[in-house]
Write an enzyme that holds these catalytic residues in place. Structure first.
Site, short mmCIF file in Angstrom:
data_model
loop_
_atom_site.label_atom_id
_atom_site.label_comp_id
_atom_site.label_asym_id
_atom_site.label_seq_id
_atom_site.Cartn_x
_atom_site.Cartn_y
_atom_site.Cartn_z
N ASP A 42 0.82 -1.21 0.00
CA ASP A 42 0.00 0.00 0.00
C ASP A 42 0.86 1.26 0.00
O ASP A 42 0.47 2.29 -0.55
CB ASP A 42 -0.93 0.00 1.22
CG ASP A 42 -2.15 -0.90 1.02
OD1 ASP A 42 -2.31 -1.44 -0.09
OD2 ASP A 42 -2.92 -1.08 1.97
N GLY A 43 2.04 1.20 0.62
CA GLY A 43 2.92 2.36 0.63
C GLY A 43 3.34 2.77 -0.77
O GLY A 43 3.44 3.96 -1.08
N ASN A 72 -4.12 8.68 2.57
CA ASN A 72 -4.51 8.07 3.83
C ASN A 72 -4.77 9.10 4.93
O ASN A 72 -5.88 9.21 5.42
CB ASN A 72 -3.42 7.10 4.32
CG ASN A 72 -3.68 5.67 3.92
OD1 ASN A 72 -4.67 5.36 3.27
ND2 ASN A 72 -2.77 4.79 4.28
N ARG A 84 -4.19 18.75 24.81
CA ARG A 84 -2.81 18.32 25.04
C ARG A 84 -2.75 16.84 24.71
O ARG A 84 -3.47 16.03 25.29
CB ARG A 84 -2.36 18.59 26.48
CG ARG A 84 -2.22 20.07 26.83
CD ARG A 84 -1.66 20.27 28.24
NE ARG A 84 -0.26 19.86 28.30
CZ ARG A 84 0.21 18.90 29.10
NH1 ARG A 84 -0.62 18.21 29.87
NH2 ARG A 84 1.49 18.60 29.12
N LEU A 143 -6.70 3.57 12.50
CA LEU A 143 -7.26 2.39 13.18
C LEU A 143 -6.44 2.02 14.40
O LEU A 143 -6.99 1.69 15.45
CB LEU A 143 -7.32 1.22 12.20
CG LEU A 143 -7.94 -0.08 12.71
CD1 LEU A 143 -9.40 0.13 13.08
CD2 LEU A 143 -7.81 -1.19 11.66
N GLN A 200 4.99 9.71 4.56
CA GLN A 200 6.04 9.79 3.55
C GLN A 200 6.53 11.21 3.29
O GLN A 200 7.71 11.41 2.98
CB GLN A 200 5.54 9.16 2.24
CG GLN A 200 5.20 7.68 2.39
CD GLN A 200 4.56 7.10 1.14
OE1 GLN A 200 4.14 7.82 0.25
NE2 GLN A 200 4.50 5.78 1.06
#
Length: 294
Positions: free
Chosen positions: A73-74, A147, A175, A192, A248
């Site tokens: 997926d990256g 994403n 905070r 998630l 990324q």
């Protein structure tokens, strides 16, 4: 419907394990159909003696009718930020781990890729986010994300203090270690793991997930996908938080900066083989029970 696509782009990360065999398999399949292939220039050394033209990702986005992304997926996230500008449809062949976006396995290439090439596929449109970091009202950095956009302290066991505004309406002062701002596509990723909800990818919504907030009552918030989100990093912070897009693209912010996040005008067109099911992917990737209740 044979002939739907004439020019195919092949892209991926050159260091991806097992990439050479998958690329050769795809090249043989595409060449057997007499299709023109554009190979991302960073992959030229991965498949020696190839006969296809090398091109940059930008050029592939401009010229190709379809792009096949090989990797996890990256790899697809990285390519999507460029390809979405050209509305180039994308399919993913998974050489990574989970593979929510790259859903064709190498074992399925011979069956499923020809089906897509013949026009038998399901089409999805996924929206992206764009973010801009401003300092004294002037932009100092920007990025896109399929994403998520994450603002975090970047330092173990240290919190940042920020104020959250949605559509210029004050929401809260917080905070926390940071905040995850996620699309539905990203709801099965970092969001998630931070306790955010799983959202169906067709939803027009954005989820905001606090990261280890100091207030135990702080919970994820789901807002309209057209919302304008702003985080003001309070000037009294001593930490220079990082703003990352899809893990990324990284922008370094400072105390007093503001982070502006909204829907990107470009969308990613993602193609799936026929019969694709988001819920089946969840069962498979997240190890949900496959049992049927009668």
């Amino acid at each position: 419907m044979q002939g739907t696509f004439k020019k195919i782009g092949l892209v991926g990360r050159s260091r991806q394990r097992g990439l050479t065999g998958v690329l050769r398999m795809l090249l043989e399949l595409l060449e057997a159909r007499s299709l023109e292939v554009l190979l991302e220039d960073t992959l030229g050394h991965v498949v020696p003696n190839h006969q296809c033209r090398l091109a940059s990702l930008e050029a592939i986005g401009q010229e190709a009718d379809l792009v096949i992304v090989v990797g996890g997926d990256g790899s697809l996230l990285s390519a999507a930020r460029t390809l979405s500008k050209y509305e180039t449809p994308v399919i993913g062949v998974n050489r990574g781990r989970l593979g929510f976006l790259t859903d064709i396995t190498p074992d399925d290439i011979a069956e499923k890729v020809p089906q897509v090439l013949d026009g038998h596929f399901e089409r999805e449109s996924r929206f992206l986010l764009e973010t801009e970091v401003r300092r004294d009202e002037a932009p100092v950095g920007r990025g896109d994300a399929l994403n998520d956009v994450v603002v975090n302290s970047g330092t173990s066991a240290q919190m940042i203090e920020f104020e959250l505004f949605i559509d210029n309406t004050f929401v809260y002062r917080q905070r926390a270690d940071g905040l995850i701002v996620s699309t539905p596509t990203g709801s099965t990723a970092y969001s998630l793991s931070g306790g955010g909800p799983i959202m169906h990818p067709t939803l027009d919504a954005i989820v905001l997930v606090p990261m280890f907030p100091h207030a135990l009552s702080s919970r994820p918030i789901v807002v309209d996908g057209n919302s304008e989100i702003r985080l003001d990093i309070l000037a009294r912070n001593r930490i220079h938080p990082a703003v990352t897009c899809d893990g990324q693209v990284k922008i370094k912010a400072r105390p007093g900066d503001s982070v502006h996040i909204r829907k990107n005008p470009y969308r990613l067109t993602l193609l799936h083989p026929m019969g694709h099911s988001f819920y089946a992917s969840c069962r498979d990737k997240l190890r949900w029970s496959n049992a049927l209740v009668s």
